[in-house]
Scaffold this motif. Structure first.
Motif, PDB file in Angstrom:
ATOM      1  N   THR A   7     -36.771 -44.754  -9.725  1.00 12.52           N
ATOM      2  CA  THR A   7     -35.458 -45.326  -9.449  1.00 12.52           C
ATOM      3  C   THR A   7     -34.504 -44.269  -8.918  1.00 12.52           C
ATOM      4  OG1 THR A   7     -35.751 -46.986 -11.165  1.00 12.52           O
ATOM      5  CG2 THR A   7     -33.501 -46.555 -10.470  1.00 12.52           C
ATOM      6  N   LEU A   8     -34.584 -43.062  -9.489  1.00 13.22           N
ATOM      7  CA  LEU A   8     -33.744 -41.954  -9.029  1.00 13.22           C
ATOM      8  C   LEU A   8     -34.069 -41.605  -7.582  1.00 13.22           C
ATOM      9  CD1 LEU A   8     -31.628 -39.835  -9.909  1.00 13.22           C
ATOM     10  CD2 LEU A   8     -33.529 -38.379 -10.621  1.00 13.22           C
ATOM     11  N   GLY A   9     -35.367 -41.599  -7.251  1.00 10.71           N
ATOM     12  CA  GLY A   9     -35.801 -41.310  -5.885  1.00 10.71           C
ATOM     13  C   GLY A   9     -35.899 -39.823  -5.609  1.00 10.71           C
ATOM     14  N   PHE A  54     -30.324 -33.132  -6.264  1.00 11.00           N
ATOM     15  CA  PHE A  54     -29.314 -33.566  -7.219  1.00 11.00           C
ATOM     16  C   PHE A  54     -28.805 -32.333  -7.972  1.00 11.00           C
ATOM     17  CE2 PHE A  54     -32.463 -36.889  -6.634  1.00 11.00           C
ATOM     18  CZ  PHE A  54     -31.702 -38.020  -6.394  1.00 11.00           C
ATOM     19  N   VAL A  55     -27.881 -32.545  -8.867  1.00  6.62           N
ATOM     20  CA  VAL A  55     -27.442 -31.530  -9.820  1.00  6.62           C
ATOM     21  C   VAL A  55     -27.573 -32.145 -11.205  1.00  6.62           C
ATOM     22  CG1 VAL A  55     -25.901 -30.321  -8.232  1.00  6.62           C
ATOM     23  CG2 VAL A  55     -25.011 -32.210  -9.608  1.00  6.62           C
ATOM     24  N   TYR A  56     -27.671 -31.297 -12.220  1.00  4.07           N
ATOM     25  CA  TYR A  56     -27.769 -31.795 -13.583  1.00  4.07           C
ATOM     26  C   TYR A  56     -26.956 -30.910 -14.509  1.00  4.07           C
ATOM     27  CZ  TYR A  56     -30.585 -27.925 -15.280  1.00  4.07           C
ATOM     28  OH  TYR A  56     -30.986 -26.661 -15.660  1.00  4.07           O
ATOM     29  N   SER A  72     -25.624 -36.919  -7.808  1.00  6.29           N
ATOM     30  CA  SER A  72     -25.819 -36.485  -6.421  1.00  6.29           C
ATOM     31  C   SER A  72     -25.014 -35.228  -6.098  1.00  6.29           C
ATOM     32  CB  SER A  72     -25.458 -37.609  -5.448  1.00  6.29           C
ATOM     33  OG  SER A  72     -24.102 -37.999  -5.643  1.00  6.29           O
ATOM     34  N   ALA A  73     -23.943 -34.991  -6.851  1.00  6.40           N
ATOM     35  CA  ALA A  73     -23.110 -33.797  -6.661  1.00  6.40           C
ATOM     36  C   ALA A  73     -22.247 -33.606  -7.898  1.00  6.40           C
ATOM     37  CB  ALA A  73     -22.216 -33.957  -5.426  1.00  6.40           C
TER      38      ALA A  73
END
Length: 130
Positions: free
Chosen positions: A95-97, A101-103, A43-44
């Motif tokens: 599931t992630l929705g 986000f960051v990756y 999420s961050a």
């Protein structure tokens, strides 16, 4: 050396990457096919990942790698390259929705320290489908 690349996934209701090539990262001039891999989404930055995938066979959820010694770059030079192919299946995307986000993509080459290959935003849209 790493690069930053933002990714937008059009729907949480479809798989991402894999055979579509949407999750391909091409690293020229290096054979990284014998390494280990982690593609993590959070999420961050600095937060535990919401989803991580690691090394896997092509066609399976995870990160697969293949080296092509005859790879020709955009300038027409034969440089060889490793393709790191990330695949996240539909069930995992759901599931992630949806959201922002960051990756990052980490590689540990055989006999070498772990390094960052790429990072950026990973935006998943809600989609309409099933």
């Amino acid at each position: 050396m790493y690069w930053e690349h933002d990714i937008t996934v059009p729907s949480k209701r479809v798989p991402w990457g894999g055979a579509t090539g949407d999750g391909d990262f091409i690293i020229e001039g290096q054979n990284l096919s014998g390494g280990t891999y982690v593609f993590a989404i959070a999420s961050a930055e600095g937060v535990s990942p919401s989803k991580s995938v690691t090394g896997a066979a092509a066609g399976s959820e995870g990160v697969s790698a293949s080296y092509d010694a005859n790879y020709v770059n955009e300038q027409g030079a034969q440089v060889g390259a490793t393709t790191l192919r990330v695949q996240i299946d539909e069930a995992s995307m759901e599931t992630l929705g949806a959201g922002s986000f960051v990756y990052d993509l980490l590689v540990t080459p055989s006999g070498a320290p772990q390094r960052l290959i790429c990072k950026g935003a990973f935006v998943v849209q809600a989609g309409v489908g099933d």
